[in-house]
Design an enzyme around this catalytic site. Structure first.
Site, PDB file in Angstrom:
ATOM      1  N   GLU A 181       0.955  -1.250   0.279  1.00 25.54           N
ATOM      2  CA  GLU A 181       0.122  -0.068   0.028  1.00 25.54           C
ATOM      3  C   GLU A 181       0.933   0.806  -0.143  1.00 25.54           C
ATOM      4  O   GLU A 181       1.737   1.236   1.069  1.00 25.54           O
ATOM      5  CB  GLU A 181      -0.435  -0.139   1.350  1.00 25.54           C
ATOM      6  CG  GLU A 181      -1.764   0.612   1.164  1.00 25.54           C
ATOM      7  CD  GLU A 181      -2.933   0.377   2.512  1.00 25.54           C
ATOM      8  OE1 GLU A 181      -3.723   1.232   2.385  1.00 25.54           O
ATOM      9  OE2 GLU A 181      -2.367  -0.315   4.132  1.00 25.54           O
ATOM     10  N   ARG A 202       4.574 -13.001  10.045  1.00 30.49           N
ATOM     11  CA  ARG A 202       4.726 -12.325   9.974  1.00 30.49           C
ATOM     12  C   ARG A 202       7.011 -11.875  10.461  1.00 30.49           C
ATOM     13  O   ARG A 202       6.926 -12.445  11.654  1.00 30.49           O
ATOM     14  CB  ARG A 202       4.110 -11.462  10.737  1.00 30.49           C
ATOM     15  CG  ARG A 202       4.162  -9.585  10.673  1.00 30.49           C
ATOM     16  CD  ARG A 202       3.454  -9.111  11.628  1.00 30.49           C
ATOM     17  NE  ARG A 202       3.257  -8.124  11.399  1.00 30.49           N
ATOM     18  CZ  ARG A 202       2.302  -6.930  10.904  1.00 30.49           C
ATOM     19  NH1 ARG A 202       1.661  -7.575  10.890  1.00 30.49           N
ATOM     20  NH2 ARG A 202       2.933  -5.696  11.539  1.00 30.49           N
ATOM     21  N   LYS A 236       3.747  -0.029  10.449  1.00 27.25           N
ATOM     22  CA  LYS A 236       3.167   0.914   9.807  1.00 27.25           C
ATOM     23  C   LYS A 236       2.765   1.738  10.257  1.00 27.25           C
ATOM     24  O   LYS A 236       3.360   3.332  10.451  1.00 27.25           O
ATOM     25  CB  LYS A 236       2.563   1.162   8.014  1.00 27.25           C
ATOM     26  CG  LYS A 236       3.474   1.283   7.076  1.00 27.25           C
ATOM     27  CD  LYS A 236       2.291   0.570   5.708  1.00 27.25           C
ATOM     28  CE  LYS A 236       2.986   0.309   4.258  1.00 27.25           C
ATOM     29  NZ  LYS A 236       2.440  -0.137   3.713  1.00 27.25           N
TER      30      LYS A 236
HETATM   31  C1  LIG Z   1       4.393  -8.969  15.366  1.00 28.77           C
HETATM   32  O1  LIG Z   1       4.389  -6.988  15.494  1.00 28.77           O
HETATM   33  C2  LIG Z   1       2.285  -6.723  14.856  1.00 28.77           C
HETATM   34  C3  LIG Z   1       2.933  -5.298  15.274  1.00 28.77           C
HETATM   35  O2  LIG Z   1       3.366  -4.503  15.385  1.00 28.77           O
HETATM   36  C4  LIG Z   1       2.024  -7.444  16.848  1.00 28.77           C
HETATM   37  O3  LIG Z   1       0.737  -6.718  16.712  1.00 28.77           O
HETATM   38  C5  LIG Z   1       2.201  -8.465  17.048  1.00 28.77           C
HETATM   39  O4  LIG Z   1       1.451  -8.476  18.129  1.00 28.77           O
HETATM   40  C6  LIG Z   1       3.764  -8.640  16.613  1.00 28.77           C
HETATM   41  N1  LIG Z   1       3.879  -9.992  17.315  1.00 28.77           N
HETATM   42  C7  LIG Z   1       5.457 -10.831  18.100  1.00 28.77           C
HETATM   43  C8  LIG Z   1       5.046 -12.496  17.883  1.00 28.77           C
HETATM   44  O5  LIG Z   1       5.482  -9.843  18.831  1.00 28.77           O
END
Ligand SMILES: *[C@@H]1O[C@H](CO)[C@@H](O)[C@H](O)[C@H]1NC(C)=O
Ligand SMILES: *[C@@H]1O[C@H](CO)[C@@H](O)[C@H](O)[C@H]1NC(C)=O
Ligand SMILES: *[C@@H]1O[C@H](CO)[C@@H](O)[C@H](O)[C@H]1NC(C)=O
Length: 800
Positions: A283, A503, A513
């Site tokens: 995006e 992720r 972001k």
């Molecule tokens: C990774 O980052 C995202 C966005 O900041 C967050 O929502 C998520 O909980 C995080 N995951 C971990 C395992 O820290």
């Protein structure tokens, strides 16, 4: 005493007659209240109850069937509703399964006249399934599943066993089937053991964020597994995006996969020649970060590995979010990362097709124009209730959608919603919005549109229009898979293979972001390319190469499962690995302390060879650089202590250390300034014979000629941006910013050969780390940024 109304306790309002009758037919309180909250359901249910003649109450099982009639009855077969109600009241239709069969029969029949015999046969009226029949089938099903039963014991999926029996006896009593299976399981397995009572780990359950071990993070990774050598081997071939499309597709639990018909797939393969087609869909509302590097590694990497193509597609459905700066940056950084887009496209390129498909969806009765406010939509989703506009005539929706398109409906007054499944437990099937009205011109599409598609509507369709074979995204999108496929099936479009990967989160930093945007716009950092950020531009400014980033990503592999926070040390390992090969060595002293070598005559300069590369062969001149050694030498202030100790390898009174590539020196005197905290100079003697072999080895810089200061440079050191490993877990994440994440050191001293360093050059400053020449450098003063420290943290002067 007369207290009046205000003082007295107001009596609760009497329940409405509707609520009374809803409860009387056995609905539970919540269902009854939800029904009341929806005008249409209230009206329908009241009518059905009256028609059934059960205003004063009836058995719960009958009441629940009547409720189903009130909420699910096919509108096209209303004429037959009294018949169905009578079948229910007279217990000819007794089970939800029978009623489902009845309703689906009627929805195909419509208003045509009803063939009673056929109707009764279809929904099993009068069919009696004997106890013995059920028992015998239960025996069969248990036998067929015996292996799993013995292995999983009481963790066996009883629902599935019941389902298998009911498939053979659709009109059998579901409750009896379940009881029978439970009874027989107890007979087979005996009493429950302790292990039987332990709840199996739910696969879906989110594990709390775990941080990977510090040692593993910074250590050399294990030899690559087969999957790391070819991380893309997990993906299917394009021609495998085929499964026979069946009706049960939408109710088969959570496994949603591409189920193309043979025709659609063949057409697709003909166009693409069977090539893998992927897309990288950012995006354009911010700079890309290292998480995007993972997305690119997967999207571009898969296409490259299979000799296919990868699009860069800007998701510009929201006309307000996009900025040219971001679009330019993204294209440039994609190239820098080493990837080559097949084509650059925009979701807005497809606005016309998307619009035509929306009209098609309305015509199929699978989308409707809705007038609920955002609050109402939210409330109805929570209550799993249909919008009152859901069943409006197709013609009406078509007309209104046309009006919306021409700007005749004000912003916020209508949306186009997909007619999905409001009762589905997956909120992403709750009639998602396909189009909204926005009187904003679009940066690409111009002022042609007053309506804009949503991400949920556009994404899957554009994937399909671009004939994407593999639609890969991060795990938080997995709950959107059903709606992704729902729409493609609804419109008979080609279905790509969808797969989600975990992720990437890295310790001591933020990756969302929204958070990056705040850090930048509120000026907590110096722009999107601040070297402390894990944006790709920031990493680049810091001197990190794209190959180091890609090898870090490759090292983690492509997995769906790992949701741990990756330690930043792991990234640093890969950065060092590469810099170790390309960065030549040199010497710089950050905080100089003057050392006068008393037994070296002033004016004498000794030219020494220092190694640029650690393993340089002895006769290769290019592997060396010249350093002058003279009477005035500078070492780090932290490499001198008045009080020596056993574990200290630096210089101290009476102690000897080796100046790297030069001579051993022994401290003979300390010269203080105003007080004993202020050491202005050290006196020392050197050992020209190099006979002494001290333990400590120091980096140093000497006066290049008598009375001339060494080359002065500016150095910038960066530390972790956040103090905590996982700042996103903190309420006040901004409060966790490391106040010392950037340190600027003016007046550091460097060896003369560094004077010729140019922008982009990378060095290892001995014992300090890897540094890159900064663009702020001037002919008068060079500026270096530290990319990464050496493995051993600076400060302990130790033998190397
Ligand atoms: C990774 O980052 C995202 C966005 O900041 C967050 O929502 C998520 O909980 C995080 N995951 C971990 C395992 O820290
Ligand atoms: C996608 O495939 C269809 C045929 O299935 C073809 O008509 C269309 O042009 C292709 N689209 C693109 C962007 O290649
Ligand atoms: C060096 O650091 C400064 C200060 O943070 C920054 O503005 C600059 O972009 C960095 N330069 C490089 C090449 O990393």
């Amino acid at each position: 005493m007369a207290t009046g109304e205000a003082g007295g306790k107001a009596a609760p309002p009497p329940p409405s007659p509707e609520l009374v009758s809803f409860l009387a037919i056995g609905l539970d309180q919540r269902t009854a209240e939800n029904a009341l909250a929806n005008r249409k359901v209230t009206a329908n249910l009241t009518a059905v109850i009256t028609e059934a003649g059960v205003v004063s109450g009836c058995d719960k099982s009958v009441g629940n069937l009547l409720y189903t009639v009130a909420t699910k009855y096919p509108a096209n077969a209303l004429v037959h509703r009294p018949v169905v109600i009578q079948y229910i009241v007279s217990s000819k239709i007794k089970s939800p399964a029978q009623l489902d069969a009845a309703l689906s029969f009627l929805s195909t029949l419509g208003p045509d006249s009803l063939d009673t015999a056929k109707f009764e046969e279809t929904c099993g009226v009068g069919v009696v399934v004997s106890t013995e029949e059920i028992q015998s089938t239960v025996t069969d099903v248990l036998k067929e599943n015996m292996e799993a039963i013995v292995e999983q014991r009481y963790h066996i999926n009883v629902g599935s066993l019941c389902g298998q029996v009911r498939k053979r006896h659709p009109w059998g009593d579901a409750k009896f089937i379940k009881e029978e299976i439970d009874k027989r399981l107890t007979e087979i397995l005996g009493p429950k053991t302790e292990a039987d009572n332990i709840k199996p780990m739910k696969k879906k359950k989110e594990k709390p964020a775990k941080v990977e071990d510090k040692k593993t993070a910074a250590a050399a990774p294990a030899p690559p597994s087969e999957e790391e050598l070819n991380p893309y081997s997990i993906f299917p071939q394009p021609e495998e995006n085929l499964k026979v499309h069946t009706e049960i597709f939408f109710s088969d639990g959570n496994i949603w996969r591409a189920h193309n018909t043979k025709d659609i797939l063949e057409k697709h393969l003909k166009t693409t020649g069977g090539k893998v087609m992927t897309r990288f869909p950012p995006e354009p509302n911010g700079y890309l970060h290292i998480g995007h590097a993972k997305a690119m590694f997967i999207d571009f990497g898969l296409a490259k590995e299979r000799n296919g193509h990868c699009y860069v597609r800007f998701d510009d459905t929201n006309p307000e979010a996009e900025k040219k700066e971001y679009i330019d940056h993204i294209q440039e950084i994609v190239q820098w990362m080493g990837w080559e887009p097949y084509k650059v496209t925009y979701t807005s390129d497809y606005f016309q097709e998307l619009y035509e498909l929306a009209v098609c969806l309305i015509k199929k009765g699978l989308a409707y124009v809705d007038h609920q406010t955002p609050e109402e939509i939210k409330e109805y989703r929570e209550k799993q209730m249909n919008s009152p506009w859901r069943d409006r005539p197709i013609e009406e929706s078509l007309k209104l959608f046309e009006d919306m398109r021409h700007g005749l409906v004000p912003e916020g007054k209508a949306t186009l919603r997909m007619k999905q499944d409001m009762q589905n437990d997956n909120k992403n099937m709750a009639d998602l919005i396909a189009y909204r009205i926005k009187f904003t011109p679009h940066p690409h599409a111009g002022d042609k549109w007053f309506i804009y598609p949503s991400y949920d509507y556009a994404h899957c369709l554009v994937d399909s229009l671009e004939n994407i074979t593999h639609s890969l995204c991060t795990l938080e999108f997995d709950i959107r898979r059903p709606s992704y496929y729902w729409l493609l099936v609804a419109l008979d479009q080609y279905q790509p293979y969808v797969w989600e990967y975990s992720r990437l989160n890295i310790s001591n930093n933020v990756m969302s972001k929204r958070k990056l945007n705040r850090l930048v716009t509120e000026k907590w950092v110096d722009g999107w390319d601040d070297p402390r950020l894990l944006t790709l531009a920031g990493l680049r400014r810091r001197g990190v190469s794209s190959t180091a980033i890609n090898s870090f990503i490759r090292g983690m592999g492509i997995t769906r499962s790992d949701n741990s926070l990756i330690r930043v040390e792991r990234l640093e390992y890969h950065i060092r690995e590469e810099l170790n090969k390309v960065a030549s060595r040199t010497m710089v002293v950050l905080h100089p302390l003057k050392v006068v070598i008393t037994n070296l005559e002033s004016g004498k300069i000794i030219d020494l060879d220092a190694k640029k590369w650690p393993d340089a062969p002895g006769d290769d001149a290019s592997a060396y650089y010249k350093v002058p050694f003279s009477r005035t030498v500078y070492i780090e202030q932290s490499d001198f202590r008045v009080k020596d100790s056993k574990d200290y390898y630096g210089l101290a009174p009476g102690k000897t250390v080796l100046l790297r590539y030069a001579f051993p020196i022994k401290c003979t005197e300390v010269i203080y300034g105003d007080n004993t905290d202020n050491i202005v100079e050290i006196r020392a003697e050197y050992d020209p014979s190099k006979a002494t072999k001290p333990k400590g080895v120091l980096h140093w810089v000497a006066e290049p000629s008598p009375g001339v200061d060494p080359l002065k440079v500016e150095i910038r050191l960066f530390e972790r941006l956040f103090l905590s490993e996982n700042p996103v877990e903190l309420e006040d994440w901004l409060g966790d910013l490391n106040p010392r994440s950037k340190e600027v050191i003016k007046g550091a001293y460097a060896v003369p050969s560094l004077a010729t360093a140019a922008l982009g050059d990378k060095f290892q400053f001995e014992r300090l780390g890897y540094f890159a020449v900064d663009s702020d450098s001037t002919p008068e003063e060079l500026v270096f940024n530290r990319t990464v420290t050496l493995r051993d943290s600076y400060g302990k002067a130790g033998p190397k």
